[in-house]
Motif scaffolding. Structure first.
Motif, PDB file in Angstrom:
ATOM      1  N   PRO A   1      40.123  43.396  49.295  1.00  0.00           N
ATOM      2  CA  PRO A   1      40.331  44.588  48.452  1.00  0.00           C
ATOM      3  C   PRO A   1      39.016  45.338  48.271  1.00  0.00           C
ATOM      4  CG  PRO A   1      41.150  42.573  47.410  1.00  0.00           C
ATOM      5  CD  PRO A   1      40.299  42.156  48.549  1.00  0.00           C
ATOM      6  N   THR A   2      39.129  46.639  48.028  1.00  0.00           N
ATOM      7  CA  THR A   2      37.947  47.484  47.890  1.00  0.00           C
ATOM      8  C   THR A   2      38.128  48.478  46.750  1.00  0.00           C
ATOM      9  OG1 THR A   2      37.446  47.332  50.256  1.00  0.00           O
ATOM     10  CG2 THR A   2      36.472  49.168  49.042  1.00  0.00           C
ATOM     11  N   VAL A   3      37.081  48.663  45.957  1.00  0.00           N
ATOM     12  CA  VAL A   3      37.035  49.740  44.979  1.00  0.00           C
ATOM     13  C   VAL A   3      36.168  50.848  45.576  1.00  0.00           C
ATOM     14  CG1 VAL A   3      36.379  50.460  42.651  1.00  0.00           C
ATOM     15  CG2 VAL A   3      37.259  48.149  43.037  1.00  0.00           C
ATOM     16  N   HIS A   4      36.787  52.005  45.862  1.00  0.00           N
ATOM     17  CA  HIS A   4      36.044  53.157  46.375  1.00  0.00           C
ATOM     18  C   HIS A   4      35.620  54.029  45.201  1.00  0.00           C
ATOM     19  CE1 HIS A   4      38.210  52.085  50.163  1.00  0.00           C
ATOM     20  NE2 HIS A   4      37.049  52.443  50.681  1.00  0.00           N
ATOM     21  N   VAL A   5      34.340  54.338  45.150  1.00  0.00           N
ATOM     22  CA  VAL A   5      33.774  55.120  44.049  1.00  0.00           C
ATOM     23  C   VAL A   5      33.155  56.398  44.606  1.00  0.00           C
ATOM     24  CG1 VAL A   5      32.151  55.163  42.132  1.00  0.00           C
ATOM     25  CG2 VAL A   5      33.277  53.011  42.768  1.00  0.00           C
ATOM     26  N   THR A   6      33.611  57.540  44.134  1.00  0.00           N
ATOM     27  CA  THR A   6      33.047  58.830  44.525  1.00  0.00           C
ATOM     28  C   THR A   6      32.111  59.312  43.423  1.00  0.00           C
ATOM     29  OG1 THR A   6      35.035  59.402  45.782  1.00  0.00           O
ATOM     30  CG2 THR A   6      33.557  61.201  45.193  1.00  0.00           C
TER      31      THR A   6
END
Length: 235
Positions: A83-88
């Motif tokens: 799983p991945t948390v993408h942060v912009t």
């Protein structure tokens, strides 16, 4: 009459000075001075990725539609899928902000469930280049380090570490890969940054719920997505 002429002359002087300021590139400085103080905007709506998912319901017919299965459940890291948390990240103004680091904190840690079912990941798409970090939730404190990958030619590629510089016109995207976990865990990410010499922090916790992942529970039913499709109710 004399006072009126003096006032008009002063106004012309101010307007002339403003025109010179704009012509010399000072407009960005002026708008920055009149706007809100610089700050960091961070967007990370949820945790996602191509990984198996845990569901409370153990019966195949209760898992819902394939689309509900793709978007629901609790994600489970494996050796190859995580799983991945993408942060912009983006600054609120044109002035650059330096993002100096990140910290992952555990909000809750529970034993793995003994009931439910796991649906395996399928139809995974290709990846994209990103500022990637590996998260180890088994470590105390939680370990966070740049991702290291090997290419098909055997070369080692290491993602760039902090710091990063962002502004309103130059955003950045980070990816936090959860690769190690041994319980049912909820966590948050805190970004540390500096603007005009002043430190700041931005906390990401999925609306207070935290980002939830878990290790693979043992002795639970496991299904492929194709099996879920085969048990959809007739229309």
């Amino acid at each position: 009459m004399r006072d009126k002429k003096v006032w008009i002359a002063a106004l012309v002087t101010v307007l002339t000075s403003l025109a010179v300021l704009i012509a010399q590139g000072g407009w960005d400085w002026l708008t920055g001075e009149l706007s809100e103080p610089p700050g960091l905007t961070a967007y990370a709506p949820s945790i996602d990725g191509c990984a198996p998912r845990y569901f409370d319901d153990g019966e195949l017919k209760e898992l819902g539609t394939p689309e509900q299965v793709r978007r629901g459940g609790v994600m489970i890291p494996t050796a190859e899928l995580w799983p991945t948390v993408h942060v912009t990240l983006q600054a609120k103004t044109g002035q650059a902000i330096v993002v100096t680091g990140a910290q992952v904190s555990v909000l809750s840690s529970r034993s793995l469930p003994e009931r439910g079912a796991v649906v395996k990941a399928t139809d995974c798409g290709g990846g994209m280049d990103e500022r990637a970090f590996d998260v180890d939730l088994r470590a105390t404190p939680v370990a966070l380090k740049p991702t290291v990958e090997r290419t098909a030619q055997g070369a080692v590629v290491r993602s760039r570490d902090f710091p990063y510089k962002v502004s309103s016109g130059d955003p950045e995207q980070l990816a936090f890969h959860v690769k190690n976990v041994d319980r049912d865990v909820r966590f948050a990410i805190t970004l540390k940054w500096v603007s005009e010499g002043e430190p700041g922090r931005t906390r990401l916790d999925n609306g207070g719920r935290g980002y939830r992942v878990m290790a693979l529970p043992k002795s639970l039913p496991r299904y492929d997505l194709a099996e879920v499709v085969g048990h959809r109710p007739a229309r």
